[in-house]
Write a protein that holds these residues in place. Structure first.
Motif, PDB file in Angstrom:
ATOM      1  N   ALA A 528       0.848  -1.203   0.000  1.00 53.31           N
ATOM      2  CA  ALA A 528       0.000   0.000   0.000  1.00 53.31           C
ATOM      3  C   ALA A 528       0.884   1.254   0.000  1.00 53.31           C
ATOM      4  O   ALA A 528       0.636   2.206  -0.765  1.00 53.31           O
ATOM      5  N   LEU A 529       1.920   1.183   0.842  1.00 57.62           N
ATOM      6  CA  LEU A 529       2.847   2.316   0.886  1.00 57.62           C
ATOM      7  C   LEU A 529       3.533   2.495  -0.476  1.00 57.62           C
ATOM      8  O   LEU A 529       3.643   3.608  -1.000  1.00 57.62           O
ATOM      9  N   SER A 531       2.476   1.609  -3.284  1.00 52.50           N
ATOM     10  CA  SER A 531       1.495   2.106  -4.241  1.00 52.50           C
ATOM     11  C   SER A 531       1.349   3.625  -4.122  1.00 52.50           C
ATOM     12  O   SER A 531       1.329   4.335  -5.127  1.00 52.50           O
ATOM     13  N   ILE A 532       1.292   4.096  -2.849  1.00 55.83           N
ATOM     14  CA  ILE A 532       1.151   5.545  -2.640  1.00 55.83           C
ATOM     15  C   ILE A 532       2.406   6.286  -3.155  1.00 55.83           C
ATOM     16  O   ILE A 532       2.314   7.290  -3.859  1.00 55.83           O
ATOM     17  N   ASP A 533       3.536   5.656  -2.801  1.00 62.81           N
ATOM     18  CA  ASP A 533       4.786   6.299  -3.224  1.00 62.81           C
ATOM     19  C   ASP A 533       4.879   6.355  -4.751  1.00 62.81           C
ATOM     20  O   ASP A 533       5.277   7.387  -5.324  1.00 62.81           O
ATOM     21  N   SER A 535       2.441   6.398  -6.837  1.00 65.10           N
ATOM     22  CA  SER A 535       1.466   7.372  -7.334  1.00 65.10           C
ATOM     23  C   SER A 535       2.008   8.794  -7.184  1.00 65.10           C
ATOM     24  O   SER A 535       1.887   9.620  -8.117  1.00 65.10           O
ATOM     25  N   GLN A 536       2.591   9.057  -6.010  1.00 64.61           N
ATOM     26  CA  GLN A 536       3.121  10.403  -5.776  1.00 64.61           C
ATOM     27  C   GLN A 536       4.293  10.694  -6.727  1.00 64.61           C
ATOM     28  O   GLN A 536       4.421  11.796  -7.273  1.00 64.61           O
TER      29      GLN A 536
END
Lengths: 719, 132
Positions: A528-529, A531-533, A535-536
């Motif tokens: 999840a992390l 994925s966020i990273d 995306s950012q």
């Protein structure tokens, strides 16, 4: 009031009856029913009334011929002894007065030559009355008459006697002095001539009876005695000839022979015997013919030879004369029956009884033999059974329907819960705690009613808690046989197996849960992390043309995360924790419905918000397994799941209307039933499967709301 | 904005994602702490992990919606399917977001929640809303 006649009236009636009968009798005597008067016959016998005569022979023969129309008279005129003219005249007058002066007679029978002589003296006495006679050769009655001439054969007896006793050298001849006696003495003198030289004859006639008796007692052994006739002895005494022959035969020391059949049975051995009865029958036949209308002249006088060889068996025995030495055709009289003949009835009866007894004894012997064989087989069977019993570790008790102990078998009496004297004759209620006694009594009653075996599992404190299995079977006669086996070891092993199986399941679940949690808490969070990273990073990229690569990269991370979730969920139903039992089961039902194209209804009642995770997991896993079975094996298109709380228990019921199955056949096999049982057993719950081929399936689970503390006692210590 | 997750790294990541547009009033690491913080802080929106220690996100959601219905709840999960999403909406959540989609879904979900709409990560449930 009764109707009774007075005495004078009864006497009058009796007299009237007698008169009536007398009239009937008079009619019967005077006139027959046909109107013809009966034939009046007068038989004249030359002998005394007390001598053997032949009235019966005459009467029977005539009666038969005349069909009963006979008026028969007889006179015994004793001409054998009384021969003087005065007597003859008186007799003649008597006969005239009695028979001629009255109605007359139709026929006169002259029985004997003396009678013929008497009638010939004055034929006017029965003038024109036909006479039928029995006479000797050379003497016929005046006409109208006819009859028979009876031959006199005195030599026949002599030759028969010499044939029977060939050693005979002397013959002593006994005769009286009456005219009749002399007549036969004279005839014998003539006929003995043929034997002259063969034997010597000694005449004993003219002696007194006393002398005669004396003399015949001492005759020589090579002699025989021939009795001719004795009406008067030399001393002037008159005798009945048969009395005389009897007396002489009794006194004689040698065999006595005679010529007339009437003497047989009075001491004579026998001889060629004349039958006066035969003469009488022949005479009567001729008389009947005349009475039926034939004239005496038309019936010729015939000569009759009425002799047969007859002997007295008793005298043959007395004088040791063999029957084989007698003339051919001899008739043996007075043969004493043999024991067999004499007691024929007894012998037959006895024989039957003995035979029956023999049959009975035979039957008993056969039965005894069979019984011995059966007893042998029984002994062998008992020995075999006894050996089996000795070898069996089980206790056995025979009880009646009331639970009373009647008998028992124990290989080792130490195995008994109570000593025999404490339980024999007592009931289970006297021996066991009430709850257990109730279970026994219910089982016994069920066995008696259904005649099917019932098994009772129970626990008893025998030094230590021990488990028993009582198999109760019908034993007939309102009794049951309880076969009790100590199953403590097996039960403990089973319990241990369950605990171990439970442990396996629990540790497997724990391990799965741990892995699932690792995946979820660690890997999943990191993804999840990531994925966020990503995306950012994508958003912050200075070159827009590079973004698709990172977005693709982010998409791959999402895909990995999704796969990871599925894997995690398969390892452990994490939504149980997220959604709780009710929602998880609802979702499960929905998922299976969708995936397997089934209609699954779910209902729940009285369930708390918080349910112990181990209980939730157990019920969820069982539902999961059961629905899997419905989809894969039942061929059912619908199923229902019911979840509810009932007091201290949760109840889970899964049903379908499919093809069902045989629980016994598959209990140890597939369908995950074993794991279902183990899961329930861990929680000390109860799993019940109701299924039959073709009858659908119903699985019900009861587990306590509060799960028990894990039983670790039976788990072996780690090495 | 109140954040709740037992994973500290994620809490920080969410903070970085949301802070440009939102005021993050607090971060907690379990369900019970979230409940207490929600009552105390009364945020407009709560972003909470579905699976937390002490009390699950669903339970917290039900409790908050029962007493403080004006608070919007966005439930986030590391993995979930449509059934979980449906359960979340039934519990009163305004949005259901998968964690690995949070980078772009979380902002949208919060905006929808604040306008009274609902949101669900598209890959989770194509027809979640119609089958609620």
């Amino acid at each position: 009031m009764s109707r009774r006649c007075s005495r004078p009236a009864r006497v009058g009636a009796l007299i009237a009856l007698v008169l009536f009968c007398a009239c009937l009798d008079a009619r019967a005597h005077g006139q027959t029913a046909t109107g013809k008067p009966p034939k009046k016959v007068l038989a004249l016998h030359l002998i005394r009334r007390d001598s053997p005569a032949f009235d019966d022979a005459f009467r029977a023969e005539l009666n038969t011929a005349l069909s009963g129309q006979l008026d028969y008279y007889s006179e015994y005129i004793d001409l054998a002894r009384l021969g003087d003219d005065t007597y003859h005249t008186a007799l003649r007058n008597y006969l005239r007065e009695r028979y001629i002066a009255a109605d007359g007679v139709d026929l006169v029978i002259a029985s004997g030559p003396s009678v013929v002589s008497f009638l010939n003296q004055d034929r006017t006495l029965f003038q024109s009355v036909p006479i039928v006679f029995t006479t000797r050769p050379g003497l016929l009655a005046e006409p109208p008459s006819t009859g028979i001439i009876s031959e006199i054969d005195l030599a026949g007896t002599l030759s028969a006697a010499l044939e029977a006793q060939p050693d005979t050298k002397q013959v002593f001849v006994v005769s009286g002095v009456a005219p009749f006696d002399k007549l036969y003495d004279d005839i014998f003198q003539e006929q003995q001539a043929a034997f002259t030289g063969r034997v010597a004859f000694h005449n004993l006639s003219g002696l007194s009876m006393v002398d005669l008796e004396q003399q015949v007692r001492h005759l020589p052994q090579d002699a025989i005695l021939y009795f001719l006739s004795l009406s008067d002895d030399g001393a002037g005494h008159t005798f009945m000839p048969l009395d005389a022959v009897e007396t002489i035969a009794a006194a004689a020391n040698v065999p006595v022979y005679s010529w007339h059949e009437s003497a047989l049975g009075h001491g004579i051995v026998g001889g060629h015997l004349h039958s006066s009865f035969n003469d009488a029958r022949e005479t009567a036949r001729i008389a009947a013919r005349i009475l039926q209308g034939e004239s005496p002249q038309s019936i010729p006088v015939t000569t009759v030879h009425s002799y047969t060889y007859e002997f007295d068996w008793r005298q043959l025995q007395r004088w040791r004369i063999s029957e084989s030495s007698l003339p051919a055709g001899s008739v043996i009289r007075f043969r004493e029956p043999t024991l067999l003949q004499r007691y024929r009835g007894y012998v037959i009866g006895g024989g039957i009884i003995v035979g029956a007894q023999m049959l009975l004894i035979g039957g008993l012997l056969i039965q005894h033999s069979r019984r011995r064989r059966a007893e042998g087989a029984l002994r062998r069977s008992e020995a075999r059974n006894s050996a089996i019993l000795r070898a069996l570790p089980d206790l056995m008790f025979v009880q009646d329907r009331n639970g009373t102990y009647v008998d028992f078998h124990a290989r080792d009496s130490n195995l008994l819960y109570a000593p025999p004297e404490a339980f024999l004759g007592k009931t289970v209620r006297d021996i066991f705690p009430p709850a257990l006694a109730d279970r026994f009594m219910n089982a016994i009653e069920q066995v008696c009613q259904t005649q099917e075996p019932v098994v009772v599992d129970y626990e008893l404190n025998v030094d230590e808690p021990r488990h028993f299995e009582a198999r109760i079977v019908p034993a007939g006669n309102e009794r049951v046989l309880s076969i009790v086996r100590d199953v403590t070891v097996a039960t403990r092993a089973l319990e241990l197996n369950r605990v171990l199986a439970g442990r396996v399941i629990v540790s497997q679940e724990a391990e799965r849960q741990r892995i699932a949690r690792e995946l979820h808490d660690d890997v999943s969070q990191k993804l999840a992390l990531l994925s966020i990273d990503v995306s950012q990073l994508s958003r912050d990229l200075p070159l827009p043309e590079q973004r698709p690569h990172l977005e693709k990269f982010a998409s791959q991370v999402e895909e990995i995360a999704s796969d990871l979730y599925d894997l995690s969920h398969r390892l452990h139903p994490s939504r149980l924790q997220m959604l709780g039992l009710v929602e998880s089961v609802r979702v499960l039902c929905h998922d299976v419905s969708q995936q397997r194209d089934l209609t699954i209804s779910f209902s729940e009642a009285h369930l708390p918000d918080l349910i112990d995770p181990s209980v939730s997991l157990c019920l969820y896993r069982i539902t999961q397994e059961a629905l899997h079975n419905v989809a894969k094996h039942s061929l059912s298109r619908d199923a229902s799941v019911r979840l509810e709380r009932n007091g201290d228990e949760f109840l889970l019921v899964i049903t379908d209307s499919g093809i069902g199955f045989d629980p016994i056949a598959v209990d140890h096999g597939g369908l995950g039933l074993a794991s279902m049982r183990e899961r329930v057993a861990i929680l000390k719950g109860q799993l019940t499967i109701q299924a039959a081929p073709g009858g659908g399936t119903r699985i019900s689970v009861r587990v306590p709301v509060t799960p028990p503390v894990a039983d670790t006692e039976l788990v072996p210590e780690p090495a | 904005m109140l954040l709740a997750d037992d994973h500290v790294g994620l809490l920080k990541a969410w903070g970085r994602l949301l802070e440009p547009s939102c005021d993050v009033v607090g971060s907690v690491r379990d369900g019970r702490a979230l409940l207490e913080a929600a009552i105390a802080l009364k945020p407009d929106v709560i972003v909470a992990d579905l699976a937390m220690p002490e009390m699950s996100g669903l339970d917290v959601c039900r409790t908050i919606k029962a007493s403080l219905p004006q608070i919007k709840v966005v439930l986030v999960t590391g993995g979930g399917d449509e059934n979980v999403a449906r359960a979340a909406f039934r519990a009163g959540a305004s949005a259901f977001v998968l964690k690995y989609a949070a980078a772009h879904d979380l902002q949208v979900a919060i905006e929808r929640a604040l306008t009274g709409d609902e949101y669900c990560t598209p890959t989770v449930m194509k027809s979640a809303e119609s089958t609620r």
